[in-house]
Each structure stands twice: as C-alpha cells, then as structure tokens.
Design a protein around this motif. Sequence first.
Motif, short mmCIF file in Angstrom:
data_model
loop_
_atom_site.label_atom_id
_atom_site.label_comp_id
_atom_site.label_asym_id
_atom_site.label_seq_id
_atom_site.Cartn_x
_atom_site.Cartn_y
_atom_site.Cartn_z
N ALA A 145 1.16 3.93 -3.06
CA ALA A 145 0.83 5.35 -2.89
C ALA A 145 1.97 6.22 -3.42
N ALA B 45 1.62 11.56 0.50
CA ALA B 45 1.07 10.37 -0.17
C ALA B 45 0.91 9.23 0.84
N LYS C 197 0.83 -1.21 0.00
CA LYS C 197 0.00 0.00 0.00
C LYS C 197 0.87 1.26 0.00
N ALA D 156 -2.69 7.61 2.23
CA ALA D 156 -2.94 6.19 1.94
C ALA D 156 -3.46 5.46 3.19
#
Length: 437
Positions: free
Chosen positions: A396, A431, A392, A435
């Motif tokens: 991102a 970012a 993840k 996320a």
Amino acid sequence: MKIKVAKFGGTSMADAQAIVRSADIVKAEPARRYVVVSAPGKRYSQDVKVTDMLYECFHMSEMDGNFDPAFEKIKERFAGIAADLGLDMDMDACLEEVKAGMYKYRSTEYFASRGEYLSGRIMAAHLGFEFVDAAEVIVFTSGGEFDAAATKAALKKRLAGVKYAVVPGFYGADESGLIHTFSRGGSDITGALIAEAVGADLYENWTDVNGFLTADPRIVDHPAGIQQLSYRELRELAYMGANVLHPESIFPVRAGGIPINIRNTFEPENKGTMIVPEIDESRKGNTITGIAGKKGYSIIYIEKSMMNSEIGFARKVLSVLEYYNIGFEHMPSGIDTLSIVVADSEIAGRESVVMERIQKTVAPDHAEIKNGISLIATVGHGMSFKPGTAAKLCGALAVAGVNIRMIDQGSSEMNIIVGVATEDYEKAVRAIYHAFE
Ligand code: ASP
C-alpha cells in the motif's frame, strides 16, 4: 452487587448542564458507586480550563503576591455552577477555605489541585454521595513520588463500608498533608487506582468522544471506532499518540484484570471502546485494530562490514546514547547495518557530539543521522493470525509512492512500525488505513 468506578473528565464537569448529565449517568445504575471527577474543562473551544486558570493564579501569586483578580474568575465559575445547580452547600465558605489554603501553602500543586477539589465537593453535594478527599487516600512520599502500596491500603481502609462516594481526581498528599499532583490528565489515574483498590468489575471513563478511533480523524475522513481493544494494543496506540486516556492509568487496572470502558457523556447510548485483558475470539478476524503515529524522529544509520561478528557492537553504540542520557525507540539491524530511531526531543542540539563519539567508539565504515522522520504504528493482535500483513502494508505504501525508511515488527507480532519522511506522513497513514479497511 457489581461495583463500577465512573470517572468524569473536564468537559463532563464543565458547567451545571454537563454536571447534571454526568450525575444522571451515575444515578442510572446503582453499581456506579465510586465517582471520580476532573476540574471543570472547556465549555466552548476558546474557553479556559479551570486547571489552567489555577496555574495562572499561581503564576500571579509568584509574580506580585496578589492573585485576587485571577482568583475572582475562578470563584465566579464555581459560584455560577453551584447557583445553577441550586446546591444545598455553602459555596462561598468553600471558596474562602481554598483561598486561605492558597495563601498558606503557596505551591503550584496545591493551587492546581483545587479545581478537582471543588468539582468533587459540588458533585458530592449534587448526588448526595459522601465526599472523600483525595488527600486522605492518594498517597505521595514527601519527595513527591506516588506511593502505590500506601495508596491501595489507604483506599481499601477508607472506602470499606462507604457505599457511595465522590473522590476528586488528579491529586493526593504526603504524610505531612502537603498536596502533590499527577501529570496533566491525571484524574484518569485516580479512577484506575480506586477501581483496583475496591476490586471493581468495570472502570468507566466518561469523556467527550465515543472512545478510540482506528485512525486520527484529522488525517482520515470518518475513521471507524474501535469497539474492543486489549491493554497491550492500547499501550502501543497510546504510546504513539492516540491520547484518549492517560497512559499511566492502564497499569493499576491491568494488574487487577479490570476492563476499562471509554464512554461519551454527551452520547451515553454509544457503547464506546471496551479495553480488556484479552480480545474475544470474534475479533481475531480483524487484521488490524488501529493506526497511530508521531512526527519528530531521527534515524542514526551505522554500517560496518562484519558488524554481526563483532561481539558487543550494539552495546557499545548504545553506551554512547546512554552516556548522553538519550533514550531510543527502535533498533532494527541487518548483517552489516544498524539503525537506531531516536526522538528529536532527546537528541536535538547534540547530534554532532553523539555522531563523533559513535565514530570513536565503534569505528564504523559509514555513519549518518537522518532527520525529519515520522513513525507510524499499525497495531492489532489479528496480525499474528494473518499471513501477508506486512506485505499488504508495504504494498500500500509503495502504491502511494511512500518510501519506507525503517520497518520494525514488534516481537509480539501485533505491531508493525514504519518510519517515513515526515512530508509523506499523512499520505502513508491514509494508504495503510485504506489497505485494511
Ligand atoms: N484537571 C487536570 C488537567 O487538566 C487533571 C485532569 O483533568 O485529569 O490536567
């Protein structure tokens, strides 16, 4: 009866009004028995902290021997506080005693410590608590090294039977009575030492923010606050620049299993951040706890075929850094590659000699150093329960167009560090934050 140690930072002691607020907090709970204070800090953004005024005073004494003009300003500040509080103490005599000490000892540490000393005298008089001088209970060796065992013994002995006391933070003394200080922000350490020695149930650290935030508010808009943090998470975040608390203050309370509560003197109804030995079950659902990062790193990349079968390869590379007394931060490796992250402050000006010596020592196929790297630590115990966290995070960064130069997952599985180009730093932090929001 429970025992709480309450430490008040510089802004909580900045003027009479702040001191009254701090004292009201102490009085609100009889368990707040031991109070540790910093020197008065800034009252407004352009203001000067008393500790900085004292360093300036010492500087003047070194330059031309006469530090009266600088001392006058300090005197004014303390006399003003004492008058505003209407204290029943002879502040002038106290200030004269400090000035005489300055002429006598003429050491930077003696000068610097007097902010906490005077702040402690004032708080003790205002609260009606006993004043216990840190010079009696915080022990240093004559070489200026902090002596943990002697301090614990001295604190236990001196505070046994003292129900309520104020102790100034930041300094202590050696056997001959000479004053030594901790590094800046060191009153946090004094509070932690007292909490451990008296076996406190809680160490409250009163400051001017509502505890730790999940990210730097200068980068992310209104990041959420962190309600609970483990000591280990705190270590990781603090190391990477989340500096609400002096990093060295963690060790004494951790040894005693005492939780730390970061609170805001100016918003006492906010519960702040609770730092605990182990996180609650309820928190295991949150994947990450916080993000912190720092600029100013370089990566040494080394490539050599069959590196992994060359016994002692990494040791030889590290021996070069050791030779130049350079510490390293991370060392992720592949089969034929090795990267070493070092702080620019460690290697600056010595890049070429280091690289030459690496060349001679391990004869790599290729070796280079890349500057302009920033590190971002994404921290949280929850990661070890959630598959896909690294995916993840990397996803991102890819969507944000940030190239990952280095990635390292701590063996505790509660920390993923990425290295990115410094021009991508803010974008990368945002970012990652969004996320996991
Ligand atoms: N007054 C000292 C400083 O400004 C120590 C402290 O506040 O903790 O660093």
